[in-house]
Design a protein around this motif. Structure first.
Motif, PDB file in Angstrom:
ATOM      1  N   THR A   1       0.817  -1.202   0.000  1.00  0.00           N
ATOM      2  CA  THR A   1       0.000   0.000   0.000  1.00  0.00           C
ATOM      3  C   THR A   1       0.857   1.261   0.000  1.00  0.00           C
ATOM      4  O   THR A   1       1.972   1.281   0.535  1.00  0.00           O
ATOM      5  CB  THR A   1      -0.936   0.042   1.220  1.00  0.00           C
ATOM      6  N   ILE A   2       0.285   2.309  -0.586  1.00  0.00           N
ATOM      7  CA  ILE A   2       0.878   3.640  -0.574  1.00  0.00           C
ATOM      8  C   ILE A   2      -0.111   4.528   0.162  1.00  0.00           C
ATOM      9  O   ILE A   2      -1.215   4.783  -0.333  1.00  0.00           O
ATOM     10  CB  ILE A   2       1.121   4.167  -1.996  1.00  0.00           C
ATOM     11  N   LEU A   3       0.236   4.972   1.346  1.00  0.00           N
ATOM     12  CA  LEU A   3      -0.664   5.759   2.178  1.00  0.00           C
ATOM     13  C   LEU A   3      -0.354   7.242   2.009  1.00  0.00           C
ATOM     14  O   LEU A   3       0.731   7.708   2.359  1.00  0.00           O
ATOM     15  CB  LEU A   3      -0.510   5.355   3.645  1.00  0.00           C
ATOM     16  N   CYS A   4      -1.315   7.972   1.473  1.00  0.00           N
ATOM     17  CA  CYS A   4      -1.164   9.417   1.293  1.00  0.00           C
ATOM     18  C   CYS A   4      -1.839  10.125   2.461  1.00  0.00           C
ATOM     19  O   CYS A   4      -3.065  10.139   2.574  1.00  0.00           O
ATOM     20  CB  CYS A   4      -1.785   9.848  -0.032  1.00  0.00           C
ATOM     21  N   PHE A   5      -1.039  10.693   3.326  1.00  0.00           N
ATOM     22  CA  PHE A   5      -1.487  11.275   4.587  1.00  0.00           C
ATOM     23  C   PHE A   5      -1.390  12.788   4.470  1.00  0.00           C
ATOM     24  O   PHE A   5      -0.294  13.354   4.511  1.00  0.00           O
ATOM     25  CB  PHE A   5      -0.584  10.742   5.708  1.00  0.00           C
ATOM     26  N   GLY A   6      -2.544  13.438   4.295  1.00  0.00           N
ATOM     27  CA  GLY A   6      -2.463  14.865   4.042  1.00  0.00           C
ATOM     28  C   GLY A   6      -3.708  15.647   4.355  1.00  0.00           C
ATOM     29  O   GLY A   6      -4.579  15.201   5.119  1.00  0.00           O
ATOM     30  N   ASP A   7      -3.812  16.820   3.734  1.00  0.00           N
ATOM     31  CA  ASP A   7      -4.928  17.729   3.974  1.00  0.00           C
ATOM     32  C   ASP A   7      -5.875  17.744   2.774  1.00  0.00           C
ATOM     33  O   ASP A   7      -6.058  16.717   2.117  1.00  0.00           O
ATOM     34  CB  ASP A   7      -4.393  19.131   4.293  1.00  0.00           C
ATOM     35  N   SER A   8      -6.471  18.900   2.482  1.00  0.00           N
ATOM     36  CA  SER A   8      -7.473  18.981   1.423  1.00  0.00           C
ATOM     37  C   SER A   8      -6.913  18.693   0.035  1.00  0.00           C
ATOM     38  O   SER A   8      -7.654  18.260  -0.856  1.00  0.00           O
ATOM     39  CB  SER A   8      -8.126  20.363   1.427  1.00  0.00           C
ATOM     40  N   ILE A   9      -5.645  18.913  -0.171  1.00  0.00           N
ATOM     41  CA  ILE A   9      -5.047  18.608  -1.476  1.00  0.00           C
ATOM     42  C   ILE A   9      -5.108  17.106  -1.723  1.00  0.00           C
ATOM     43  O   ILE A   9      -5.487  16.652  -2.807  1.00  0.00           O
ATOM     44  CB  ILE A   9      -3.588  19.116  -1.534  1.00  0.00           C
ATOM     45  N   THR A  10      -4.755  16.345  -0.708  1.00  0.00           N
ATOM     46  CA  THR A  10      -4.831  14.888  -0.825  1.00  0.00           C
ATOM     47  C   THR A  10      -6.277  14.413  -0.829  1.00  0.00           C
ATOM     48  O   THR A  10      -6.639  13.494  -1.568  1.00  0.00           O
ATOM     49  CB  THR A  10      -4.053  14.226   0.328  1.00  0.00           C
ATOM     50  N   ALA A  11      -7.111  15.035  -0.009  1.00  0.00           N
ATOM     51  CA  ALA A  11      -8.516  14.636   0.076  1.00  0.00           C
ATOM     52  C   ALA A  11      -9.280  14.906  -1.220  1.00  0.00           C
ATOM     53  O   ALA A  11     -10.332  14.306  -1.454  1.00  0.00           O
ATOM     54  CB  ALA A  11      -9.183  15.357   1.235  1.00  0.00           C
ATOM     55  N   GLY A  12      -8.764  15.815  -2.054  1.00  0.00           N
ATOM     56  CA  GLY A  12      -9.464  16.149  -3.298  1.00  0.00           C
ATOM     57  C   GLY A  12     -10.604  17.122  -3.080  1.00  0.00           C
ATOM     58  O   GLY A  12     -11.657  17.026  -3.726  1.00  0.00           O
ATOM     59  N   TYR A  13     -10.393  18.068  -2.184  1.00  0.00           N
ATOM     60  CA  TYR A  13     -11.429  19.040  -1.851  1.00  0.00           C
ATOM     61  C   TYR A  13     -11.956  19.755  -3.097  1.00  0.00           C
ATOM     62  O   TYR A  13     -11.194  20.183  -3.964  1.00  0.00           O
ATOM     63  CB  TYR A  13     -10.864  20.072  -0.876  1.00  0.00           C
ATOM     64  N   GLY A  14     -13.298  19.864  -3.184  1.00  0.00           N
ATOM     65  CA  GLY A  14     -13.923  20.632  -4.244  1.00  0.00           C
ATOM     66  C   GLY A  14     -14.144  19.896  -5.548  1.00  0.00           C
ATOM     67  O   GLY A  14     -14.794  20.428  -6.451  1.00  0.00           O
ATOM     68  N   LEU A  15     -13.628  18.688  -5.674  1.00  0.00           N
ATOM     69  CA  LEU A  15     -13.805  17.932  -6.909  1.00  0.00           C
ATOM     70  C   LEU A  15     -15.160  17.235  -6.904  1.00  0.00           C
ATOM     71  O   LEU A  15     -15.613  16.740  -5.875  1.00  0.00           O
ATOM     72  CB  LEU A  15     -12.696  16.892  -7.062  1.00  0.00           C
ATOM     73  N   ASP A  16     -15.804  17.195  -8.063  1.00  0.00           N
ATOM     74  CA  ASP A  16     -17.101  16.522  -8.167  1.00  0.00           C
ATOM     75  C   ASP A  16     -16.949  15.010  -8.050  1.00  0.00           C
ATOM     76  O   ASP A  16     -17.855  14.313  -7.590  1.00  0.00           O
ATOM     77  CB  ASP A  16     -17.783  16.873  -9.493  1.00  0.00           C
ATOM     78  N   ASP A  17     -15.812  14.511  -8.491  1.00  0.00           N
ATOM     79  CA  ASP A  17     -15.559  13.071  -8.492  1.00  0.00           C
ATOM     80  C   ASP A  17     -14.217  12.808  -7.824  1.00  0.00           C
ATOM     81  O   ASP A  17     -13.190  13.345  -8.254  1.00  0.00           O
ATOM     82  CB  ASP A  17     -15.558  12.540  -9.930  1.00  0.00           C
ATOM     83  N   VAL A  18     -14.223  11.991  -6.784  1.00  0.00           N
ATOM     84  CA  VAL A  18     -12.969  11.702  -6.077  1.00  0.00           C
ATOM     85  C   VAL A  18     -11.959  11.011  -6.988  1.00  0.00           C
ATOM     86  O   VAL A  18     -10.756  11.044  -6.717  1.00  0.00           O
ATOM     87  CB  VAL A  18     -13.229  10.819  -4.834  1.00  0.00           C
ATOM     88  N   ASN A  19     -12.426  10.397  -8.053  1.00  0.00           N
ATOM     89  CA  ASN A  19     -11.516   9.730  -8.992  1.00  0.00           C
ATOM     90  C   ASN A  19     -10.706  10.718  -9.817  1.00  0.00           C
ATOM     91  O   ASN A  19      -9.867  10.321 -10.619  1.00  0.00           O
ATOM     92  CB  ASN A  19     -12.301   8.802  -9.922  1.00  0.00           C
ATOM     93  N   ASP A  20     -10.978  12.010  -9.634  1.00  0.00           N
ATOM     94  CA  ASP A  20     -10.200  13.040 -10.327  1.00  0.00           C
ATOM     95  C   ASP A  20      -9.046  13.543  -9.480  1.00  0.00           C
ATOM     96  O   ASP A  20      -8.228  14.325  -9.947  1.00  0.00           O
ATOM     97  CB  ASP A  20     -11.103  14.217 -10.716  1.00  0.00           C
ATOM     98  N   GLY A  21      -8.983  13.119  -8.212  1.00  0.00           N
ATOM     99  CA  GLY A  21      -7.909  13.559  -7.338  1.00  0.00           C
ATOM    100  C   GLY A  21      -6.582  12.910  -7.695  1.00  0.00           C
ATOM    101  O   GLY A  21      -6.532  11.869  -8.354  1.00  0.00           O
ATOM    102  N   TYR A  22      -5.496  13.512  -7.239  1.00  0.00           N
ATOM    103  CA  TYR A  22      -4.177  13.010  -7.630  1.00  0.00           C
ATOM    104  C   TYR A  22      -3.926  11.591  -7.138  1.00  0.00           C
ATOM    105  O   TYR A  22      -3.214  10.814  -7.800  1.00  0.00           O
ATOM    106  CB  TYR A  22      -3.073  13.971  -7.183  1.00  0.00           C
ATOM    107  N   THR A  23      -4.483  11.227  -5.985  1.00  0.00           N
ATOM    108  CA  THR A  23      -4.264   9.867  -5.481  1.00  0.00           C
ATOM    109  C   THR A  23      -4.914   8.831  -6.405  1.00  0.00           C
ATOM    110  O   THR A  23      -4.355   7.756  -6.634  1.00  0.00           O
ATOM    111  CB  THR A  23      -4.821   9.708  -4.061  1.00  0.00           C
ATOM    112  N   ALA A  24      -6.096   9.155  -6.928  1.00  0.00           N
ATOM    113  CA  ALA A  24      -6.772   8.244  -7.854  1.00  0.00           C
ATOM    114  C   ALA A  24      -6.039   8.180  -9.187  1.00  0.00           C
ATOM    115  O   ALA A  24      -5.955   7.117  -9.810  1.00  0.00           O
ATOM    116  CB  ALA A  24      -8.221   8.687  -8.072  1.00  0.00           C
ATOM    117  N   VAL A  25      -5.496   9.312  -9.617  1.00  0.00           N
ATOM    118  CA  VAL A  25      -4.719   9.331 -10.860  1.00  0.00           C
ATOM    119  C   VAL A  25      -3.472   8.461 -10.702  1.00  0.00           C
ATOM    120  O   VAL A  25      -3.087   7.726 -11.628  1.00  0.00           O
ATOM    121  CB  VAL A  25      -4.333  10.777 -11.243  1.00  0.00           C
TER     122      VAL A  25
END
Length: 248
Positions: A66-90
């Protein structure tokens, strides 16, 4: 048909009135329809059960790292309509395309400070990740938290990871602040991430929002959080440091 059945049928079969004969035919037709409907209904639960089982039965996974991304709103994907658009999903999509044996875990909390991360790290690190990406500090800077406190909290988080999961590889993501926070503060803020990475001899991303921060077209209306295109670039920035650690 038996004689008894013939007798029963003849007793109810109308012989003198065409109107009654038509009603009788409708009656027989209705019985046939209901009978067929009951037969179909009897099969329906089994069919639905089969479909539901095929949809809910998880496919076996071979992923063990596993790769655990431990962070704030940038990691959480704040404001995105789809969580799959966040950098962790990419990142996960790229890892999957290369058939690498890793699962990316998003442990981002919007509004999280380094103090908040320090408070929850003991629980989160129980997952024993192969790689731990630490992305915290931006909210400290925007709130003007003392640099010594931010540095102390980052070090405490790293210490917990090292103690409770010594096999884990740590990556520290650096952050920078806009100039309106004051030249001295922003300069020292940038430097503290460099110092923490060097003192702990861990992998380092100098600025996780490289080529995104301050560019309006790559951020949401607040000018702080990346939009979909911005997250793609963030993923590329993280990948530059992550790839050598997971691709043999």
């Amino acid at each position: 048909m038996s004689n008894a059945q013939n007798t029963q049928l003849n007793s109810v079969l109308p012989t003198s009135s065409p109107y009654k004969l038509i009603k009788f035919c409708y009656f027989i037709l209705a019985l046939l329809v209901v009978s067929c409907g009951d037969a179909k209904t009897g099969n329906t639960p089994k069919m639905q059960q089969t479909v539901e089982q095929s949809e809910t039965t998880p496919e076996p996974k071979s992923t063990t790292k596993t790769i655990l991304c431990f962070g704030d709103s940038i990691t959480a994907g704040y404001g995105l309509d789809d969580v799959n658009d966040g950098y962790t999903a990419v990142l996960q999509q790229r890892i999957d395309s290369l058939n690498l044996d890793y699962t990316v875990i998003n442990s981002g909390v919007s509004g999280e400070t380094t103090a908040g991360g320090r408070g929850r790290i003991d629980w989160v690190i129980k997952q024993k990740p192969s790689i731990f990406l630490l992305e915290l500090g931006a909210n400290d800077g925007l709130r003007g938290v003392a640099l010594t406190e931010t540095k102390s909290n980052l070090q405490a988080i790293i210490d917990v990871v090292k103690a409770q999961s010594p096999e884990t590889t740590i990556i520290l993501a650096g952050m920078q602040l806009p100039p309106n926070m004051g030249q001295d503060y922003t300069t020292e803020f940038k430097k503290l991430f460099i110092d923490v990475a060097e003192q702990n001899n861990i992998a380092f991303i100098p600025f996780i929002l490289k080529d995104v921060g301050g560019i309006a077209s790559l951020n949401q209306n607040d000018g702080i959080h990346p939009n979909v295109e911005g997250h793609k670039i963030v993923a590329n920035t993280v990948w530059e440091t992550l790839e050598p650690l997971i691709v043999n």
